[in-house]
Design an enzyme around this catalytic site. Structure first.
Site, PDB file in Angstrom:
ATOM      1  N   CYS A  65       4.090  12.607 -20.686  1.00  0.00           N
ATOM      2  CA  CYS A  65       2.901  12.207 -21.440  1.00  0.00           C
ATOM      3  C   CYS A  65       2.093  13.461 -21.747  1.00  0.00           C
ATOM      4  CB  CYS A  65       2.082  11.183 -20.679  1.00  0.00           C
ATOM      5  SG  CYS A  65       1.820  11.589 -18.952  1.00  0.00           S
ATOM      6  N   GLU A 112      -7.643   7.045 -24.562  1.00  0.00           N
ATOM      7  CA  GLU A 112      -6.560   7.501 -25.433  1.00  0.00           C
ATOM      8  C   GLU A 112      -6.046   6.416 -26.366  1.00  0.00           C
ATOM      9  OE1 GLU A 112      -4.697  11.147 -22.921  1.00  0.00           O
ATOM     10  OE2 GLU A 112      -3.581   9.280 -22.838  1.00  0.00           O
TER      11      GLU A 112
END
Length: 189
Positions: A65, A112
């Site tokens: 990620c 996010e």
């Protein structure tokens, strides 16, 4: 110079840039990528985040990620970061997107708009020790049970999207990467 992240609105339209730490201190919505790599036995490659990471160090998480660089497409960032963090190069397909917001004990806020990619790979990764200090293959059913039993050992975003990952894998066949589904889910903690 500090890494920059792409600030976005609730529809993932770029609205500017910010330093990575500043974005996490303010809780600014920014673009991110999450990669899930599966082997030919449909097991997921997990990484344990390096202890020195600015948040969530030492937790198990999805394969990789990160954040795209300014003016970098999410798909390009996903391929680049998978190589840089895990030493893995494979075809990646967009699966879905989701938005989440969570506050960490350190005061940092992760907010996010996360683009999720799936890939297939049977080899061993070559870990970048600044990013990950361990890895393993795990069965999705076993992972689901363990995440529910011991959530404190996993990254928030992995736990938040795991059911959606499993659903996408089921819809598109366990042996193939998911096709773009085109929907976004929102999760807040």
């Amino acid at each position: 110079m500090e890494d920059q992240v792409i600030l976005v609105d609730e529809h993932d339209n770029k609205v500017g840039f910010a330093g990575k730490m500043a974005a996490h201190q303010r809780g600014a919505l920014h673009r991110a990528i999450s990669i899930f790599v599966f082997d030919s036995h449909s097991r997921l490659m997990l990484q344990r985040r390096a202890a020195g990471k600015y948040h969530s160090g030492g937790l198990w998480s999805n394969t990789c990620c990160s954040h795209p660089r300014p003016n970098e497409e999410s798909a390009d960032a996903a391929r680049r970061r998978l190589r840089e963090e895990m030493g893995v190069d494979c075809e990646l397909k967009k699966a879905f997107s989701f938005v989440y917001r969570t506050k960490f004990g350190s005061g940092l806020i992760e907010h996010e708009f996360d683009h999720v990619f799936f890939g297939n790979h049977d080899g061993r990764p070559v870990l970048n020790p600044d990013e990950a200090d361990d890895w393993k293959w795990v069965d999705l059913t076993e992972l689901t049970v363990d995440v529910r039993k011991r959530p404190e050992t996993y990254s928030f975003w992995l736990a938040a999207c795991l059911d959606r990952v499993i659903s996408c894998r089921s819809l598109n066949g366990a042996g193939a990467a998911a096709q773009k589904i085109g929907s976004t889910i929102t999760l807040m903690a």
